[in-house]
Design a protein around this motif. Structure first.
Motif, PDB file in Angstrom:
ATOM      1  N   LEU A 176      16.452   0.464  15.239  1.00 32.83           N
ATOM      2  CA  LEU A 176      16.109   1.484  14.243  1.00 32.83           C
ATOM      3  C   LEU A 176      15.613   2.743  14.943  1.00 32.83           C
ATOM      4  O   LEU A 176      14.835   2.673  15.885  1.00 32.83           O
ATOM      5  N   ARG A 177      16.037   3.894  14.452  1.00 32.04           N
ATOM      6  CA  ARG A 177      15.605   5.171  15.034  1.00 32.04           C
ATOM      7  C   ARG A 177      14.681   5.931  14.085  1.00 32.04           C
ATOM      8  O   ARG A 177      14.062   6.897  14.465  1.00 32.04           O
ATOM      9  N   TYR A 178      14.654   5.531  12.827  1.00 38.84           N
ATOM     10  CA  TYR A 178      13.776   6.171  11.849  1.00 38.84           C
ATOM     11  C   TYR A 178      13.450   5.162  10.752  1.00 38.84           C
ATOM     12  O   TYR A 178      14.145   4.160  10.593  1.00 38.84           O
ATOM     13  N   LEU A 179      12.392   5.411  10.024  1.00 43.22           N
ATOM     14  CA  LEU A 179      12.004   4.565   8.899  1.00 43.22           C
ATOM     15  C   LEU A 179      11.981   5.427   7.635  1.00 43.22           C
ATOM     16  O   LEU A 179      11.172   6.351   7.539  1.00 43.22           O
ATOM     17  N   PRO A 180      12.856   5.145   6.689  1.00 46.28           N
ATOM     18  CA  PRO A 180      12.820   5.924   5.451  1.00 46.28           C
ATOM     19  C   PRO A 180      11.584   5.558   4.628  1.00 46.28           C
ATOM     20  O   PRO A 180      11.329   4.392   4.348  1.00 46.28           O
ATOM     21  N   ILE A 181      10.790   6.555   4.289  1.00 43.95           N
ATOM     22  CA  ILE A 181       9.555   6.344   3.537  1.00 43.95           C
ATOM     23  C   ILE A 181       9.554   7.275   2.327  1.00 43.95           C
ATOM     24  O   ILE A 181       9.847   8.462   2.452  1.00 43.95           O
ATOM     25  N   GLU A 182       9.223   6.723   1.174  1.00 44.19           N
ATOM     26  CA  GLU A 182       9.022   7.527  -0.028  1.00 44.19           C
ATOM     27  C   GLU A 182       7.521   7.667  -0.223  1.00 44.19           C
ATOM     28  O   GLU A 182       6.771   6.705  -0.049  1.00 44.19           O
ATOM     29  N   SER A 198      -3.690  16.892  -6.521  1.00 44.08           N
ATOM     30  CA  SER A 198      -4.735  17.253  -5.553  1.00 44.08           C
ATOM     31  C   SER A 198      -4.268  17.041  -4.113  1.00 44.08           C
ATOM     32  O   SER A 198      -5.075  17.022  -3.192  1.00 44.08           O
ATOM     33  N   ASP A 199      -2.967  16.839  -3.934  1.00 45.25           N
ATOM     34  CA  ASP A 199      -2.360  16.597  -2.620  1.00 45.25           C
ATOM     35  C   ASP A 199      -2.823  15.294  -1.964  1.00 45.25           C
ATOM     36  O   ASP A 199      -2.828  15.178  -0.742  1.00 45.25           O
ATOM     37  N   HIS A 200      -3.195  14.312  -2.778  1.00 47.53           N
ATOM     38  CA  HIS A 200      -3.531  12.992  -2.249  1.00 47.53           C
ATOM     39  C   HIS A 200      -2.294  12.102  -2.343  1.00 47.53           C
ATOM     40  O   HIS A 200      -1.643  12.058  -3.396  1.00 47.53           O
ATOM     41  N   VAL A 201      -2.000  11.391  -1.274  1.00 44.80           N
ATOM     42  CA  VAL A 201      -0.903  10.427  -1.304  1.00 44.80           C
ATOM     43  C   VAL A 201      -1.361   9.256  -2.162  1.00 44.80           C
ATOM     44  O   VAL A 201      -2.403   8.660  -1.904  1.00 44.80           O
ATOM     45  N   ARG A 202      -0.616   8.949  -3.208  1.00 38.96           N
ATOM     46  CA  ARG A 202      -0.984   7.868  -4.123  1.00 38.96           C
ATOM     47  C   ARG A 202      -0.137   6.616  -3.941  1.00 38.96           C
ATOM     48  O   ARG A 202      -0.567   5.519  -4.250  1.00 38.96           O
ATOM     49  N   ARG A 203       1.082   6.773  -3.432  1.00 38.72           N
ATOM     50  CA  ARG A 203       1.951   5.611  -3.231  1.00 38.72           C
ATOM     51  C   ARG A 203       2.887   5.888  -2.069  1.00 38.72           C
ATOM     52  O   ARG A 203       3.375   6.991  -1.893  1.00 38.72           O
ATOM     53  N   VAL A 220       7.856  -2.575   1.745  1.00 36.48           N
ATOM     54  CA  VAL A 220       6.404  -2.425   1.693  1.00 36.48           C
ATOM     55  C   VAL A 220       6.076  -1.396   0.617  1.00 36.48           C
ATOM     56  O   VAL A 220       6.648  -0.313   0.588  1.00 36.48           O
ATOM     57  N   HIS A 221       5.163  -1.760  -0.259  1.00 40.03           N
ATOM     58  CA  HIS A 221       4.746  -0.893  -1.366  1.00 40.03           C
ATOM     59  C   HIS A 221       3.224  -0.796  -1.301  1.00 40.03           C
ATOM     60  O   HIS A 221       2.529  -1.792  -1.475  1.00 40.03           O
ATOM     61  N   LEU A 222       2.698   0.397  -1.001  1.00 42.88           N
ATOM     62  CA  LEU A 222       1.257   0.606  -0.892  1.00 42.88           C
ATOM     63  C   LEU A 222       0.801   1.601  -1.947  1.00 42.88           C
ATOM     64  O   LEU A 222       1.381   2.675  -2.083  1.00 42.88           O
ATOM     65  N   ASP A 223      -0.247   1.244  -2.692  1.00 42.66           N
ATOM     66  CA  ASP A 223      -0.861   2.156  -3.643  1.00 42.66           C
ATOM     67  C   ASP A 223      -2.254   2.516  -3.134  1.00 42.66           C
ATOM     68  O   ASP A 223      -3.018   1.637  -2.724  1.00 42.66           O
ATOM     69  N   PHE A 224      -2.579   3.794  -3.179  1.00 42.00           N
ATOM     70  CA  PHE A 224      -3.891   4.295  -2.775  1.00 42.00           C
ATOM     71  C   PHE A 224      -4.593   4.764  -4.036  1.00 42.00           C
ATOM     72  O   PHE A 224      -4.135   5.699  -4.696  1.00 42.00           O
TER      73      PHE A 224
END
Length: 85
Positions: free
Chosen positions: A19-25, A31-36, A54-58
């Motif tokens: 792998l050369r890259y990891l696609p991330i959504e 407020s410019d906070h990453v929520r997911r 992987v699914h992360l919620d902040f």
């Protein structure tokens, strides 16, 4: 034991998986906070296929509000239940 540097760890993963890259959504709130963040990938390691999702919620940012103490009419001294104060 010594930990590999970030660059060395990434290079090892690239060599192992190809792998050369990891696609991330990423979802960002007003407020410019990453929520997911969602990361999905598939590949092969030593000829064996793999997939990862992987699914992360902040949900919390910043200081938590300090709770207020209840008023005197909302509390009970539990020791009074045993006949002591």
């Amino acid at each position: 034991s010594q930990q590999p540097s970030g660059s060395a760890a990434i290079a090892s993963i690239e060599k192992l998986t190809g792998l050369r890259y990891l696609p991330i959504e990423a979802w960002v709130d007003s407020s410019d906070h990453v929520r997911r963040i969602i990361l999905s990938e598939t590949g092969h390691v030593e000829g064996q296929p793999f997939s990862e999702h992987v699914h992360l919620d902040f949900v919390k940012y910043g200081p938590e509000p300090v709770p207020s103490a209840p008023s005197a009419d909302e509390v009970t001294n539990v020791m009074s239940l045993f006949g002591t104060h």
